[in-house]
Design a protein around this motif. Structure first.
Motif, PDB file in Angstrom:
ATOM      1  N   LEU A 175       0.519  -1.112  -0.097  1.00 21.02           N
ATOM      2  CA  LEU A 175       0.138   0.422   0.533  1.00 21.02           C
ATOM      3  C   LEU A 175       0.935   1.272  -0.396  1.00 21.02           C
ATOM      4  CD1 LEU A 175      -2.994  -1.067   2.527  1.00 21.02           C
ATOM      5  CD2 LEU A 175      -2.177  -1.065   0.575  1.00 21.02           C
ATOM      6  N   ASP A 176       0.382   2.589  -0.842  1.00 17.78           N
ATOM      7  CA  ASP A 176       0.622   3.993  -0.570  1.00 17.78           C
ATOM      8  C   ASP A 176       1.064   4.066   0.903  1.00 17.78           C
ATOM      9  OD1 ASP A 176       1.221   4.074  -2.841  1.00 17.78           O
ATOM     10  OD2 ASP A 176      -0.847   4.712  -3.717  1.00 17.78           O
ATOM     11  N   TYR A 177       1.838   4.523   1.326  1.00 15.10           N
ATOM     12  CA  TYR A 177       2.060   4.943   3.034  1.00 15.10           C
ATOM     13  C   TYR A 177       2.094   6.873   3.129  1.00 15.10           C
ATOM     14  CZ  TYR A 177       4.764   6.365   7.351  1.00 15.10           C
ATOM     15  OH  TYR A 177       4.844   6.783   8.613  1.00 15.10           O
ATOM     16  N   GLU A 178       1.283   7.117   4.637  1.00 16.25           N
ATOM     17  CA  GLU A 178       0.771   8.776   4.563  1.00 16.25           C
ATOM     18  C   GLU A 178       1.445   8.775   5.873  1.00 16.25           C
ATOM     19  OE1 GLU A 178      -2.347  11.538   4.833  1.00 16.25           O
ATOM     20  OE2 GLU A 178      -3.217  10.304   2.968  1.00 16.25           O
ATOM     21  N   TYR A 179       1.690   9.381   6.077  1.00 18.33           N
ATOM     22  CA  TYR A 179       1.767   9.588   7.982  1.00 18.33           C
ATOM     23  C   TYR A 179       1.086  11.075   8.213  1.00 18.33           C
ATOM     24  CZ  TYR A 179       4.396  11.225  12.360  1.00 18.33           C
ATOM     25  OH  TYR A 179       4.860  11.080  13.113  1.00 18.33           O
ATOM     26  N   ARG A 180       0.673  10.670   9.481  1.00 19.32           N
ATOM     27  CA  ARG A 180      -0.416  12.051   9.881  1.00 19.32           C
ATOM     28  C   ARG A 180      -0.331  11.862  11.251  1.00 19.32           C
ATOM     29  NH1 ARG A 180      -5.897  10.785   8.174  1.00 19.32           N
ATOM     30  NH2 ARG A 180      -5.323  10.758   6.160  1.00 19.32           N
ATOM     31  N   PHE A 181       0.313  13.037  12.205  1.00 17.34           N
ATOM     32  CA  PHE A 181       0.511  12.878  13.082  1.00 17.34           C
ATOM     33  C   PHE A 181      -0.385  13.759  14.293  1.00 17.34           C
ATOM     34  CE2 PHE A 181       1.502  15.896  17.335  1.00 17.34           C
ATOM     35  CZ  PHE A 181       2.044  14.900  17.687  1.00 17.34           C
ATOM     36  N   THR A 182      -1.061  13.056  14.728  1.00 17.42           N
ATOM     37  CA  THR A 182      -2.862  13.216  15.138  1.00 17.42           C
ATOM     38  C   THR A 182      -2.069  13.494  16.867  1.00 17.42           C
ATOM     39  OG1 THR A 182      -3.511  11.249  16.269  1.00 17.42           O
ATOM     40  CG2 THR A 182      -3.947  11.273  13.874  1.00 17.42           C
ATOM     41  N   GLY A 183      -1.945  13.437  17.722  1.00 19.52           N
ATOM     42  CA  GLY A 183      -1.538  13.496  19.048  1.00 19.52           C
ATOM     43  C   GLY A 183      -2.834  12.888  19.344  1.00 19.52           C
ATOM     44  N   TYR A 184      -3.531  13.165  20.580  1.00 20.00           N
ATOM     45  CA  TYR A 184      -4.535  11.995  21.100  1.00 20.00           C
ATOM     46  C   TYR A 184      -5.935  12.564  20.665  1.00 20.00           C
ATOM     47  CZ  TYR A 184      -0.232  11.158  24.081  1.00 20.00           C
ATOM     48  OH  TYR A 184       0.975  10.622  24.724  1.00 20.00           O
ATOM     49  N   GLY A 185      -5.632  13.284  20.033  1.00 20.25           N
ATOM     50  CA  GLY A 185      -7.611  14.269  19.890  1.00 20.25           C
ATOM     51  C   GLY A 185      -8.070  14.140  20.728  1.00 20.25           C
ATOM     52  N   ASP A 186      -9.350  13.664  19.989  1.00 20.08           N
ATOM     53  CA  ASP A 186     -10.888  13.409  20.680  1.00 20.08           C
ATOM     54  C   ASP A 186     -10.647  12.874  22.696  1.00 20.08           C
ATOM     55  OD1 ASP A 186     -11.879  15.387  19.256  1.00 20.08           O
ATOM     56  OD2 ASP A 186     -13.051  13.761  18.060  1.00 20.08           O
ATOM     57  N   LEU A 187      -9.555  12.245  22.033  1.00 18.34           N
ATOM     58  CA  LEU A 187      -9.230  10.979  23.503  1.00 18.34           C
ATOM     59  C   LEU A 187      -8.839  12.011  24.800  1.00 18.34           C
ATOM     60  CD1 LEU A 187      -9.051   8.452  25.222  1.00 18.34           C
ATOM     61  CD2 LEU A 187      -6.714   8.129  24.221  1.00 18.34           C
ATOM     62  N   ALA A 188      -8.125  13.139  24.349  1.00 18.54           N
ATOM     63  CA  ALA A 188      -7.897  13.999  25.955  1.00 18.54           C
ATOM     64  C   ALA A 188      -9.140  14.786  26.362  1.00 18.54           C
ATOM     65  CB  ALA A 188      -6.235  15.252  24.805  1.00 18.54           C
ATOM     66  N   ALA A 189      -9.607  15.645  25.571  1.00 17.02           N
ATOM     67  CA  ALA A 189     -10.581  16.184  25.795  1.00 17.02           C
ATOM     68  C   ALA A 189     -12.313  15.482  26.173  1.00 17.02           C
ATOM     69  CB  ALA A 189     -11.027  16.839  23.963  1.00 17.02           C
TER      70      ALA A 189
END
Length: 209
Positions: A189-203
């Motif tokens: 598969l093609d590869y994509e890196y996406r930094f999300t951090g903790y997102g809505d989990l933190a909230a």
């Protein structure tokens, strides 16, 4: 292994203190939850994780959460379920309402890590997602359960409709990035890196705090 301070005692009673909150979570989220607890000083929150392998068997999640809530609810002021729907087809949400406990909003962890609103606005039905946990446990949770270690010829049959692997990173780690890229290569598969951090989990956890 979780730190002993975050494991319930064998008799099921909470650590001493008032206003204690029990987090019942997927084991795949343990490190992220503990990191948020430590960073924010949420010492009143205790963590109890169900097996991460339920990621592969979502039909087990609802009953396991119900059992955990009933076992420990009298020892805590509140209980918060750190699961999204996670393949339960709405059954977990219905059960949490019946039990009178809240849970994380969203269809799955890939959505709430990115942010449910942002994720919903993407058109990525041909994307295969990995989080930090799944990058680390790729062989145990993807490669071997799908039989690709024994029958690599199944790869194109299983992943033939996918176009890319998206690595949603919770932390910046060059080693994990390299491993995720290798996972994409192994799956073709093609590869994509996406930094999300903790997102809505933190909230969601901050709201409970």
């Amino acid at each position: 292994m979780l730190p002993s301070d975050d494991i319930l005692t064998e008799d099921g009673f909470a650590p001493k203190g008032t206003g204690r909150i029990l987090l019942i979570a997927c084991g795949a989220l343990a490190r992220e939850i503990l990191a948020l607890k430590a960073a924010n000083g949420w010492d009143h929150m205790a963590l109890q994780c169900l097996p991460a392998k339920y990621h592969l068997y979502p039909d087990k999640i609802t009953d396991a959460v119900e059992e955990m809530v009933k076992k420990h609810r009298d020892a805590y002021e509140r209980i918060f379920v750190v699961y999204a729907d996670c393949g339960t087809g709405g059954l977990l949400e219905a059960k949490c309402k019946e039990l009178g406990v809240e849970m994380v909003a969203g269809p799955h962890c890939y959505s709430f890590f990115e942010g449910n609103e942002a994720f919903a606005n993407r058109d990525e039905i041909t994307a295969f997602y990995l989080t930090d946990f799944l990058v680390k446990q790729f062989d145990a949770f993807v490669w071997k359960p799908m039989g690709l270690d024994r029958h690599p010829e199944l790869r194109d049959m299983i992943f033939g409709n996918y176009t890319k692997l998206v690595y949603q990173a919770q932390i910046e780690d060059p080693d994990l990035r390299a491993k995720a890229e290798d996972c994409a290569r192994r799956l073709g598969l093609d590869y994509e890196y996406r930094f999300t951090g903790y997102g809505d989990l933190a909230a969601a956890l901050e709201k409970q705090a």
